[in-house]
Design a protein around this motif. Structure first.
Motif, PDB file in Angstrom:
ATOM      1  N   SER A 155      15.293  29.272 -82.031  1.00 57.66           N
ATOM      2  CA  SER A 155      16.971  29.730 -82.264  1.00 57.66           C
ATOM      3  C   SER A 155      17.545  29.963 -84.215  1.00 57.66           C
ATOM      4  O   SER A 155      17.785  31.271 -84.077  1.00 57.66           O
ATOM      5  N   ALA A 156      16.257  29.908 -84.306  1.00 60.16           N
ATOM      6  CA  ALA A 156      16.601  30.520 -86.297  1.00 60.16           C
ATOM      7  C   ALA A 156      16.266  31.588 -86.020  1.00 60.16           C
ATOM      8  O   ALA A 156      16.847  32.197 -86.866  1.00 60.16           O
ATOM      9  N   LEU A 157      15.466  32.642 -85.333  1.00 60.46           N
ATOM     10  CA  LEU A 157      14.571  33.643 -85.602  1.00 60.46           C
ATOM     11  C   LEU A 157      16.068  34.059 -85.056  1.00 60.46           C
ATOM     12  O   LEU A 157      15.760  35.401 -85.724  1.00 60.46           O
ATOM     13  N   ARG A 158      16.034  34.001 -84.206  1.00 62.11           N
ATOM     14  CA  ARG A 158      17.256  34.708 -83.224  1.00 62.11           C
ATOM     15  C   ARG A 158      18.680  35.421 -84.116  1.00 62.11           C
ATOM     16  O   ARG A 158      19.402  36.145 -84.270  1.00 62.11           O
ATOM     17  N   TYR A 159      19.117  33.540 -84.402  1.00 60.89           N
ATOM     18  CA  TYR A 159      19.855  34.116 -85.532  1.00 60.89           C
ATOM     19  C   TYR A 159      19.647  34.810 -86.918  1.00 60.89           C
ATOM     20  O   TYR A 159      20.449  36.063 -87.401  1.00 60.89           O
ATOM     21  N   LYS A 160      18.712  35.208 -87.254  1.00 63.49           N
ATOM     22  CA  LYS A 160      18.045  35.762 -88.552  1.00 63.49           C
ATOM     23  C   LYS A 160      18.390  37.424 -87.846  1.00 63.49           C
ATOM     24  O   LYS A 160      19.029  38.214 -88.566  1.00 63.49           O
ATOM     25  N   PHE A 161      17.902  37.144 -86.672  1.00 64.89           N
ATOM     26  CA  PHE A 161      17.644  38.842 -86.205  1.00 64.89           C
ATOM     27  C   PHE A 161      18.948  39.692 -85.838  1.00 64.89           C
ATOM     28  O   PHE A 161      19.476  40.530 -86.079  1.00 64.89           O
ATOM     29  N   GLU A 162      20.302  38.985 -85.186  1.00 66.03           N
ATOM     30  CA  GLU A 162      21.828  39.276 -85.545  1.00 66.03           C
ATOM     31  C   GLU A 162      21.987  39.183 -86.562  1.00 66.03           C
ATOM     32  O   GLU A 162      23.367  40.380 -86.712  1.00 66.03           O
ATOM     33  N   ASN A 163      21.662  38.453 -87.459  1.00 64.08           N
ATOM     34  CA  ASN A 163      22.295  38.293 -89.045  1.00 64.08           C
ATOM     35  C   ASN A 163      22.050  39.240 -89.580  1.00 64.08           C
ATOM     36  O   ASN A 163      22.448  40.047 -90.797  1.00 64.08           O
ATOM     37  N   LEU A 164      20.543  40.151 -89.241  1.00 62.90           N
ATOM     38  CA  LEU A 164      19.743  41.234 -89.936  1.00 62.90           C
ATOM     39  C   LEU A 164      20.975  42.853 -89.836  1.00 62.90           C
ATOM     40  O   LEU A 164      21.341  43.746 -90.860  1.00 62.90           O
ATOM     41  N   PHE A 165      21.907  42.796 -88.683  1.00 64.22           N
ATOM     42  CA  PHE A 165      22.809  43.885 -88.009  1.00 64.22           C
ATOM     43  C   PHE A 165      24.169  43.564 -88.614  1.00 64.22           C
ATOM     44  O   PHE A 165      24.959  44.535 -89.190  1.00 64.22           O
ATOM     45  N   LYS A 166      23.715  42.661 -89.338  1.00 58.65           N
ATOM     46  CA  LYS A 166      25.348  42.052 -89.993  1.00 58.65           C
ATOM     47  C   LYS A 166      25.698  42.532 -91.476  1.00 58.65           C
ATOM     48  O   LYS A 166      26.273  42.860 -92.070  1.00 58.65           O
ATOM     49  N   SER A 167      24.137  41.448 -91.537  1.00 59.58           N
ATOM     50  CA  SER A 167      24.294  41.925 -92.968  1.00 59.58           C
ATOM     51  C   SER A 167      24.314  43.821 -94.090  1.00 59.58           C
ATOM     52  O   SER A 167      23.831  44.669 -93.319  1.00 59.58           O
ATOM     53  N   ARG A 168      24.637  43.269 -95.652  1.00 56.95           N
ATOM     54  CA  ARG A 168      24.378  44.997 -95.789  1.00 56.95           C
ATOM     55  C   ARG A 168      23.029  44.991 -96.152  1.00 56.95           C
ATOM     56  O   ARG A 168      22.841  46.096 -96.402  1.00 56.95           O
ATOM     57  N   ASP A 169      22.054  44.369 -96.184  1.00 57.57           N
ATOM     58  CA  ASP A 169      21.051  44.439 -97.357  1.00 57.57           C
ATOM     59  C   ASP A 169      19.820  45.775 -96.288  1.00 57.57           C
ATOM     60  O   ASP A 169      19.377  46.577 -96.949  1.00 57.57           O
ATOM     61  N   LEU A 170      20.360  46.047 -95.219  1.00 54.86           N
ATOM     62  CA  LEU A 170      19.837  46.798 -93.494  1.00 54.86           C
ATOM     63  C   LEU A 170      20.140  48.245 -94.154  1.00 54.86           C
ATOM     64  O   LEU A 170      19.388  48.971 -94.351  1.00 54.86           O
ATOM     65  N   TYR A 171      21.785  48.472 -94.223  1.00 51.26           N
ATOM     66  CA  TYR A 171      22.073  49.542 -95.161  1.00 51.26           C
ATOM     67  C   TYR A 171      21.754  49.854 -95.795  1.00 51.26           C
ATOM     68  O   TYR A 171      21.259  51.290 -96.170  1.00 51.26           O
ATOM     69  N   LEU A 172      22.102  49.186 -96.646  1.00 44.56           N
ATOM     70  CA  LEU A 172      21.739  49.443 -98.435  1.00 44.56           C
ATOM     71  C   LEU A 172      20.056  49.318 -98.379  1.00 44.56           C
ATOM     72  O   LEU A 172      20.264  51.424 -99.253  1.00 44.56           O
ATOM     73  N   GLY A 173      19.152  49.061 -97.592  1.00 43.92           N
ATOM     74  CA  GLY A 173      17.441  49.914 -97.384  1.00 43.92           C
ATOM     75  C   GLY A 173      17.234  50.792 -97.133  1.00 43.92           C
ATOM     76  O   GLY A 173      17.240  52.056 -96.901  1.00 43.92           O
ATOM     77  N   LEU A 174      18.901  51.302 -96.243  1.00 38.75           N
ATOM     78  CA  LEU A 174      17.656  52.645 -95.152  1.00 38.75           C
ATOM     79  C   LEU A 174      18.945  53.327 -96.261  1.00 38.75           C
ATOM     80  O   LEU A 174      18.061  54.736 -96.031  1.00 38.75           O
ATOM     81  N   LEU A 199       2.787  28.314 -89.122  1.00 42.84           N
ATOM     82  CA  LEU A 199       1.655  26.798 -89.457  1.00 42.84           C
ATOM     83  C   LEU A 199       2.689  26.077 -91.022  1.00 42.84           C
ATOM     84  O   LEU A 199       2.351  24.889 -90.964  1.00 42.84           O
ATOM     85  N   MET A 200       3.371  27.374 -91.497  1.00 48.96           N
ATOM     86  CA  MET A 200       3.878  25.933 -92.306  1.00 48.96           C
ATOM     87  C   MET A 200       5.456  25.526 -92.289  1.00 48.96           C
ATOM     88  O   MET A 200       6.613  26.575 -93.027  1.00 48.96           O
ATOM     89  N   ARG A 201       5.456  25.146 -90.929  1.00 50.86           N
ATOM     90  CA  ARG A 201       7.109  24.639 -90.280  1.00 50.86           C
ATOM     91  C   ARG A 201       8.082  24.107 -91.136  1.00 50.86           C
ATOM     92  O   ARG A 201       9.458  24.284 -91.797  1.00 50.86           O
ATOM     93  N   TRP A 202       7.415  23.332 -92.463  1.00 52.49           N
ATOM     94  CA  TRP A 202       8.233  22.548 -92.846  1.00 52.49           C
ATOM     95  C   TRP A 202       9.016  23.541 -94.291  1.00 52.49           C
ATOM     96  O   TRP A 202       9.691  23.413 -94.957  1.00 52.49           O
ATOM     97  N   THR A 203       7.992  24.889 -94.912  1.00 49.19           N
ATOM     98  CA  THR A 203       9.376  25.202 -96.093  1.00 49.19           C
ATOM     99  C   THR A 203       9.935  26.381 -95.255  1.00 49.19           C
ATOM    100  O   THR A 203      10.298  27.323 -95.443  1.00 49.19           O
ATOM    101  N   VAL A 204       9.860  26.183 -94.351  1.00 45.98           N
ATOM    102  CA  VAL A 204      11.226  27.410 -93.673  1.00 45.98           C
ATOM    103  C   VAL A 204      12.022  26.738 -93.449  1.00 45.98           C
ATOM    104  O   VAL A 204      12.668  25.751 -92.214  1.00 45.98           O
ATOM    105  N   ARG A 205      13.700  27.163 -94.194  1.00 44.24           N
ATOM    106  CA  ARG A 205      14.377  26.332 -93.986  1.00 44.24           C
ATOM    107  C   ARG A 205      15.562  26.510 -93.242  1.00 44.24           C
ATOM    108  O   ARG A 205      15.280  27.764 -92.880  1.00 44.24           O
ATOM    109  N   GLU A 206      15.619  25.781 -92.527  1.00 44.15           N
ATOM    110  CA  GLU A 206      16.779  26.065 -91.078  1.00 44.15           C
ATOM    111  C   GLU A 206      18.223  26.787 -91.276  1.00 44.15           C
ATOM    112  O   GLU A 206      18.534  26.079 -92.301  1.00 44.15           O
ATOM    113  N   ALA A 207      18.479  27.497 -91.245  1.00 39.93           N
ATOM    114  CA  ALA A 207      19.624  28.553 -90.701  1.00 39.93           C
ATOM    115  C   ALA A 207      20.620  27.938 -90.480  1.00 39.93           C
ATOM    116  O   ALA A 207      20.956  28.194 -88.907  1.00 39.93           O
ATOM    117  N   THR A 208      21.633  27.053 -91.335  1.00 41.45           N
ATOM    118  CA  THR A 208      22.829  26.927 -89.995  1.00 41.45           C
ATOM    119  C   THR A 208      24.311  26.820 -91.359  1.00 41.45           C
ATOM    120  O   THR A 208      23.181  27.057 -92.695  1.00 41.45           O
TER     121      THR A 208
END
Ligand code: ADP
Ligand code: MG
Lengths: 291, 293
Positions: free
Chosen positions: B23-42, B284-293
């Motif tokens: 779910s964290a991965l999906r959350y990240k993916f969904e937010n990618l299109f909402k965030s400005r970062d993607l458009y600024l990068g493009l 492999l390093m799940r402990w360093t990936v902070r949950e996106a909540t």
């Protein structure tokens, strides 16, 4: 499993070695650090005993040698003279360094839960590396102890996902599951804010009331010392030796309410008087603040 | 029947863990299109290509006249019948990519397989480090290109020297970072582990390796980067396939748009490899990936 004689233990703990009494005798211990040829005498001719099952709190100015003493008991470094005994057996002396072992569990000043293991895996660590349980049994025991200490909710969280107060509790659970003879805590609640600290202290007291392990607890918070301890050992400034010992005869189980009792205030006065003088000496000697 | 907490909660815990990661991965993916970062990068990329086109195609300034302009590159790249033989329809193009990718994989795996254990061991046993560290520090600063003659003398054929050169740079980066990773582990974890009754092998597998893992993966990222660097250099010098060879060959044959195609392909391929390493690292390093909540 429902053995009535082992009510002192948590349900899941069944160590191979029968848990001894946990009496610690510190006799004439001296520790001289020798960094670059300059002798620093951290502990000098220090003697006191901790009775089995006693909650002994050691207080003293920063840098007076409290951690040095604890590390010697834990087996992290040697002592220069004297000896320390656990249940009559020599743990360390001038010629022998103690081996770290599961009979003396340390809870560290800055916390040392493995960040790469979940809470459950952290608690399981001791029993599974000691080889006294299969991993299935270790898991069951860990779940048991987490449940008894009210921590079962966070079993599959990583340490960085829980609050610092929770981390300290988990670390205490990780220590207790090994059914140690003694629990050594080096200013475990130092970094906590006042409210969290109060809760963490009550947590430790509950665990203590249930287990009655020998506890060696270092702090420089005098209120904490009185609230938790059965005996408060006040140390002198460096080199560390005993200045005064106070028996805290407050009834157990204690709750935060004990802090407003008359006896508590009397004891507090006594401790503050003794410590103030030492603190003043340390201040004048210009001792660097040490963590 | 006695109540057995383990049998009840064990699957629950692993199941919850997995769905949380997903779910964290999906959350990240969904937010990618909402965030400005993607458009600024493009926007950044478009501006870059636009400037390039302006300089080479429209203004044709003196220093830029020989450079292929983006339109020519794109035309060649998407043509069914490419003038210089390199486009998405040309099997030859994929052959070059495959050769480079295969060499990178060989070199990188060799470097990881040797470098990580050596680095772990250096951090773990002081004596071993005392023997090996001076040699490492002497060899490491030597630029890979200086190794070319020795590589050719040492290894037979055309393939082995190329892989050796790509391996070498990656190998040193991996060792060094792994070593630093072990040394970065806080002493109190070792103390806690000994206190809990660990034997040396437990400390190695349960403290040293996981504790060094974040640094190891940084090292692998760097290693992958320098492996590409050395690979391309080596392919330019000797080879008949590979993206480095393609760059050099196109230059010699005056097929300038192909140079750009090969360069961009290197960039994209390198990026994908880097991403892959990061993803493996995060898994492999799940402990360093902070949950996106
Ligand atoms: N590894 C060491 N090398 C040299 N001196 C040390 C070392 N550890 C502690 N000391 C010195 O020993 C004294 C006591 O330190 P410590 O036991 O950490 O004090 P405390 O825990 O009471 O604050 C300090 O003055 C410190 O400078
Ligand atoms: Mg200290």
């Amino acid at each position: 499993m429902t053995d009535k004689s082992s009510t002192k233990k948590f349900a899941g703990t069944n160590s191979a070695a029968p848990s001894g009494d946990g009496r610690i005798e510190i006799s004439n211990v001296t520790k001289i650090y020798d960094p670059g040829g300059v002798n620093v005498c951290a502990v000098s001719d220090c003697s006191f005993d901790i009775e089995a099952g006693e909650f002994c709190v050691v207080v003293g100015p920063s840098g007076c040698g409290k951690t040095t003493l604890l590390n010697a008991i834990a087996g992290f470094h040697s002592i220069s003279d004297g000896e320390i005994r656990l249940d009559g057996d020599v743990l360390c002396s001038a010629t022998k360094m103690a081996e770290p072992g599961a009979d003396r569990m340390v809870v560290f000043q800055n916390g040392a839960l493995f960040p790469w293991c979940t809470v459950l895996k952290n608690v399981m660590y001791g029993p599974s590396v000691q080889g006294r349980m299969t991993s299935h049994q270790a898991r069951a025991a860990a779940l048991d102890i987490l449940r008894e200490l009210g921590l079962s909710e966070i079993g599959d969280a990583y340490p960085n996902e829980i609050s610092s107060g929770m981390r300290r509790r988990v670390e205490i659970a990780r220590a207790l599951i090994n059914d140690p003879k003694a629990l050594l805590l080096d200013e475990p609640f130092r970094a906590l804010d006042a409210l969290t600290k109060g809760v963490a202290q009550e947590f430790l007291l509950q665990a203590y009331d249930r287990m009655k392990k020998t506890v060696f607890f270092i702090t420089h918070d005098l209120e904490e010392a009185l609230f938790l301890g059965t005996k408060v050992v006040i140390m002198t400034t460096r080199p560390c030796r005993v200045r005064k010992m106070i028996t805290v005869d407050l009834p157990r189980p204690r709750t935060y309410k004990v802090r407003s009792s008359k006896r508590y205030l009397e004891l507090k006065r006594e401790v503050f008087d003794a410590v103030h003088e030492e603190a003043l000496k340390a201040f004048k000697a210009g001792e660097r603040e040490l963590a | 029947m006695e109540y057995d907490p383990a049998s009840e909660s064990a699957p629950d815990i692993s199941g919850r863990g997995r769905s949380r990661g997903f779910s964290a991965l999906r959350y990240k993916f969904e937010n990618l299109f909402k965030s400005r970062d993607l458009y600024l990068g493009l926007f950044g990329i478009i501006a870059f290509v636009g400037t390039w086109h302006l300089l080479t195609g429209v203004l044709t300034l003196p220093r830029f006249e020989k450079l292929p302009n983006p339109v020519a590159v794109l035309t060649e790249f998407t043509s069914r019948h490419p003038v210089f033989g390199t486009s998405i329809y040309a099997p030859q193009y994929y052959l070059h990519i495959l050769w480079s990718v295969w060499r990178i994989i060989e070199a990188f795996f060799l470097a990881t397989l040797l470098g990580v254990p050596i680095g772990l061991f250096m951090g773990w046993k002081k004596v071993f480090k005392d023997y090996t560290f001076p040699i490492l520090e002497m060899l490491r600063p030597i630029p890979v290109l200086a190794w070319v003659p020795l590589a050719i003398l040492m290894w037979p054929g055309r393939e082995a020297p190329i892989i050796f050169l790509a391996f070498l740079a990656s190998f040193f980066a991996t060792i060094l970072n792994t070593l630093l990773g072990v040394e970065s582990i806080d002493e109190s974890y070792f103390r806690a582990a000994r206190c809990l009754g660990s034997r040396p092998r437990h400390i190695f597998f349960r403290v040293v390796i996981p504790g060094a893992l974040p640094f190891i993966f940084t090292g692998l990222q760097i290693g992958m980067g320098v492996a590409w660097f050395s690979l391309v250099a080596a392919e330019m010098l000797s080879g008949e396939y590979g993206l480095g060879y393609l760059v050099w060959d196109s230059y010699v044959l005056i097929q300038y748009p192909v140079i750009i195609i090969a360069m961009v392909t290197m960039g994209v391929t390198g990026f994908l490899f880097s991403l892959l390493i990061r993803m493996v690292g995060n898994a492999l390093m799940r402990w360093t990936v902070r949950e996106a909540t």
